[in-house]
Design a protein around this motif. Structure first.
Motif, PDB file in Angstrom:
ATOM      1  N   GLY A  31       0.793  -1.226   0.000  1.00 37.24           N
ATOM      2  CA  GLY A  31       0.000   0.000   0.000  1.00 37.24           C
ATOM      3  C   GLY A  31       0.822   1.270   0.000  1.00 37.24           C
ATOM      4  N   HIS A  32       2.147   1.148   0.086  1.00 35.73           N
ATOM      5  CA  HIS A  32       2.999   2.343   0.074  1.00 35.73           C
ATOM      6  C   HIS A  32       3.013   2.983  -1.313  1.00 35.73           C
ATOM      7  N   THR A  33       2.905   4.294  -1.367  1.00 32.40           N
ATOM      8  CA  THR A  33       2.961   5.026  -2.631  1.00 32.40           C
ATOM      9  C   THR A  33       4.147   5.995  -2.606  1.00 32.40           C
ATOM     10  N   ILE A  34       4.713   6.205  -3.767  1.00 28.97           N
ATOM     11  CA  ILE A  34       5.835   7.133  -3.895  1.00 28.97           C
ATOM     12  C   ILE A  34       5.307   8.561  -3.779  1.00 28.97           C
ATOM     13  N   ARG A  35       5.972   9.368  -2.964  1.00 30.35           N
ATOM     14  CA  ARG A  35       5.503  10.730  -2.725  1.00 30.35           C
ATOM     15  C   ARG A  35       6.636  11.733  -2.927  1.00 30.35           C
ATOM     16  N   GLY A  36       6.259  12.898  -3.435  1.00 35.46           N
ATOM     17  CA  GLY A  36       7.197  14.012  -3.542  1.00 35.46           C
ATOM     18  C   GLY A  36       8.348  13.794  -4.503  1.00 35.46           C
ATOM     19  N   LEU A  37       8.140  12.976  -5.526  1.00 36.77           N
ATOM     20  CA  LEU A  37       9.223  12.719  -6.476  1.00 36.77           C
ATOM     21  C   LEU A  37       9.288  13.858  -7.488  1.00 36.77           C
ATOM     22  N   GLN A  58       3.483   2.533 -10.828  1.00 37.51           N
ATOM     23  CA  GLN A  58       3.856   3.178  -9.578  1.00 37.51           C
ATOM     24  C   GLN A  58       3.472   4.653  -9.494  1.00 37.51           C
ATOM     25  N   LEU A  59       3.287   5.322 -10.632  1.00 39.91           N
ATOM     26  CA  LEU A  59       3.014   6.756 -10.622  1.00 39.91           C
ATOM     27  C   LEU A  59       1.680   7.054 -11.282  1.00 39.91           C
ATOM     28  N   SER A  60       0.964   7.996 -10.694  1.00 42.79           N
ATOM     29  CA  SER A  60      -0.264   8.487 -11.313  1.00 42.79           C
ATOM     30  C   SER A  60       0.078   9.541 -12.357  1.00 42.79           C
ATOM     31  N   ASP A  61      -0.914   9.960 -13.130  1.00 43.59           N
ATOM     32  CA  ASP A  61      -0.671  10.995 -14.135  1.00 43.59           C
ATOM     33  C   ASP A  61      -0.210  12.297 -13.486  1.00 43.59           C
ATOM     34  N   GLY A  62      -0.789  12.623 -12.323  1.00 44.60           N
ATOM     35  CA  GLY A  62      -0.382  13.832 -11.621  1.00 44.60           C
ATOM     36  C   GLY A  62       1.050  13.762 -11.126  1.00 44.60           C
ATOM     37  N   GLN A  63       1.466  12.601 -10.637  1.00 43.37           N
ATOM     38  CA  GLN A  63       2.844  12.445 -10.177  1.00 43.37           C
ATOM     39  C   GLN A  63       3.835  12.571 -11.330  1.00 43.37           C
ATOM     40  N   LYS A  64       3.481  12.042 -12.486  1.00 47.61           N
ATOM     41  CA  LYS A  64       4.356  12.158 -13.652  1.00 47.61           C
ATOM     42  C   LYS A  64       4.517  13.620 -14.062  1.00 47.61           C
ATOM     43  N   ARG A 100      10.061  17.302 -12.406  1.00 45.73           N
ATOM     44  CA  ARG A 100      10.636  18.453 -13.104  1.00 45.73           C
ATOM     45  C   ARG A 100      12.010  18.158 -13.712  1.00 45.73           C
ATOM     46  N   TRP A 101      12.758  17.254 -13.116  1.00 44.13           N
ATOM     47  CA  TRP A 101      14.115  16.971 -13.576  1.00 44.13           C
ATOM     48  C   TRP A 101      14.338  15.470 -13.605  1.00 44.13           C
ATOM     49  N   ALA A 102      15.168  15.025 -14.524  1.00 47.81           N
ATOM     50  CA  ALA A 102      15.521  13.608 -14.624  1.00 47.81           C
ATOM     51  C   ALA A 102      16.943  13.496 -15.135  1.00 47.81           C
ATOM     52  N   HIS A 109       8.576  10.357 -22.743  1.00 45.48           N
ATOM     53  CA  HIS A 109       7.194   9.961 -23.047  1.00 45.48           C
ATOM     54  C   HIS A 109       6.278  10.125 -21.834  1.00 45.48           C
ATOM     55  N   HIS A 110       6.747   9.731 -20.661  1.00 42.00           N
ATOM     56  CA  HIS A 110       5.880   9.700 -19.485  1.00 42.00           C
ATOM     57  C   HIS A 110       5.915  10.985 -18.663  1.00 42.00           C
ATOM     58  N   CYS A 111       6.978  11.767 -18.774  1.00 43.24           N
ATOM     59  CA  CYS A 111       7.127  12.960 -17.932  1.00 43.24           C
ATOM     60  C   CYS A 111       7.172  14.204 -18.822  1.00 43.24           C
ATOM     61  N   PRO A 112       6.026  14.737 -19.197  1.00 42.91           N
ATOM     62  CA  PRO A 112       6.005  15.850 -20.162  1.00 42.91           C
ATOM     63  C   PRO A 112       6.629  17.134 -19.636  1.00 42.91           C
ATOM     64  N   ASN A 113       6.651  17.324 -18.308  1.00 38.99           N
ATOM     65  CA  ASN A 113       7.183  18.563 -17.740  1.00 38.99           C
ATOM     66  C   ASN A 113       8.624  18.430 -17.245  1.00 38.99           C
ATOM     67  N   ALA A 114       9.219  17.265 -17.458  1.00 44.92           N
ATOM     68  CA  ALA A 114      10.574  17.024 -16.951  1.00 44.92           C
ATOM     69  C   ALA A 114      11.632  17.475 -17.952  1.00 44.92           C
TER      70      ALA A 114
END
Length: 333
Positions: A59-65, A112-118, A122-124, A138-143
Motif C-alpha cells: 500500500g505504500h505510494t511514492i511521494r514528492g518525487l 507506480q506513478l499516477s498521471d499527476g505524479q508524472k 521536473r528533472w531527470a 514519453h511519461h514525464c512531459p514537464n521534466a
C-alpha cells in the motif's frame, strides 16, 4: 478466528520485538551473521525479513518525487540486471524492477506513478540509453532531461581509446613499447599531466599522427578532450551551444571513425547535454547509491533471485523507514 494481540502483527510468525531486531541487524551485517546471533537458520531469517518488508511496503505510494534518476545494476551472474529508480533530491531508492529495457521502466511509470505524479517530475538524469531517455520523455512531459556528464565523458574516452587500440594492433613489439602507458595519458586532463607526459603526447605529431589527431584539436591548437571539458563550466546556454557546435566540427575534421561516432551520439542528445547548463544535475547520487548497493549485495550473498536483494535495498536505502513502522514500545533490542 484469530485473537488480536498487541505484540505481533496479524498472521505473523514472530513478535514485533524480534522483527525489529532482525531489521536492525540486517541493516549492518550479512543475513548469515544476523542468523547466527539470533540462533536461527539463515533461510528462516530471510523469510521473516521478507514478510516484514512486504507487510510494511504493501500500500505504500511514492511521494514528492521531483528529481528522478534511473540506472541499472547487475545483481546475479549470467547477465541478470535490475533497473533502479532514485529520488535524487533525497538520495533514496524508490523502485527496483527486474530487467533493464524499455518495458521495465515503462512498468515503473505505469504501475507506480499516477498521471499527476508524472507531471510533477521536473528533472531527470540518466545515461544515454534510448530505453531510459525515451521513457522519461514519453511519461514525464514537464521534466527536463539531463544526460549524466560522466557517461558523456566516458564515451569520449572510449572513442579516444578506440584509436589507440587500432594503432596498437598494427604495431610490432618495438612500436608497442614506444606507446606503452598512452591509454592513461589520453584520458588525463591538462592540470594532471606532467611536463614529461605533455612532451610525449606532443611528440606523437611525428611518431603517430593518427593518435595525435585524436588527441589534438588542430583548428584551435588545443587538446580535444580538454576543450570538451569546458562545456560543463558555461553559465549561458547560448554560448555553450555555439561552443559545442564548433567542437563537433573540429572533431569531425580528424576523420577518425570513433570520433565521428561520438559526434553522432552528441548530436542525438544535444539538447539534453546542454540542459546541464541550466541545472548541473548528474547521477553522482545514483552512483553513490550503487556503491552502497554493492555492499548490500554482499550482505545478501547466496540469493538466487531479485526479491531477497530488493528486500535489503528497501531496508537499507529505501524511501520508507521499515523499522520505524514497528510499534515504538516494542523496538528494544
Amino acid at each position: 478466528m484469530q485473537e488480536k494481540i498487541p505484540w505481533a502483527a496479524p498472521y505473523a510468525r514472530i513478535t514485533y520485538r524480534l522483527e525489529f531486531r532482525i531489521c536492525a541487524l540486517c541493516q549492518i551485517m550479512t543475513q548469515k551473521a544476523a542468523a547466527a546471533i539470533l540462533k536461527m537458520a539463515p533461510s528462516t531469517l530471510s523469510n521473516c525479513l521478507h514478510r516484514v518488508i512486504t507487510r510494511v511496503r504493501t500500500g505504500h505510494t511514492i511521494r514528492g518525487l521531483v528529481t528522478l534518476g534511473a540506472d541499472e545494476i547487475a545483481y546475479c551472474k549470467g547477465r541478470k540486471y535490475a533497473t533502479i529508480i532514485y529520488d535524487l533530491d533525497r538520495s533514496h531508492v524508490v523502485w527496483v524492477g527486474q530487467g533493464k529495457g524499455r518495458e521495465t521502466i515503462d512498468r515503473f511509470f505505469n504501475e507506480q506513478l499516477s498521471d499527476g505524479q508524472k507531471q510533477r517530475i521536473r528533472w531527470a538524469s540518466c545515461d544515454m540509453s534510448r530505453a531510459y531517455t525515451g521513457a522519461i520523455q514519453h511519461h514525464c512531459p514537464n521534466a527536463t532531461l539531463v544526460i549524466d556528464r560522466f557517461h558523456v565523458v566516458k564515451a569520449l574516452n572510449e572513442a579516444l581509446d578506440a584509436v589507440r587500440k587500432d594503432e596498437w594492433r598494427g604495431l610490432d613489439k618495438r612500436g608497442r613499447q614506444a606507446i606503452k602507458g598512452l591509454r592513461w595519458m589520453l584520458g588525463m586532463q591538462a592540470r594532471n599531466r606532467s611536463k614529461k607526459q605533455s612532451r610525449f603526447l606532443n611528440a606523437l605529431r611525428t611518431s603517430n599522427r593518427r593518435i595525435h589527431r585524436a588527441w589534438h584539436c588542430r583548428p584551435h591548437g588545443r587538446v580535444l578532450k580538454d576543450e570538451f571539458e569546458r562545456i560543463w563550466h558555461f553559465t549561458y546556454p547560448g554560448a555553450a551551444r555555439q561552443f559545442l557546435k564548433r567542437w563537433m566540427t573540429a572533431a569531425l575534421r580528424s576523420r577518425l571513425p570513433s570520433l565521428k561516432t561520438f559526434v553522432t551520439t552528441v548530436r542525438n542528445h544535444f539538447d539534453n547535454i546542454l540542459s546541464f547548463i541550466e541545472r548541473p544535475l548528474t547521477n553522482a547520487v545514483g552512483e553513490g547509491i550503487n556503491r552502497l548497493l554493492k555492499i548490500v549485495k554482499n550482505r545478501a550473498s547466496g540469493f538466487r533471485g531479485l526479491e531477497p536483494f530488493a528486500d535489503l535495498i528497501f531496508l537499507t536505502i529505501g524511501d520508507l523507514d521499515i523499522p520505524a513502522h514497528i510499534p515504538s514500545d516494542l523496538r528494544t533490542l
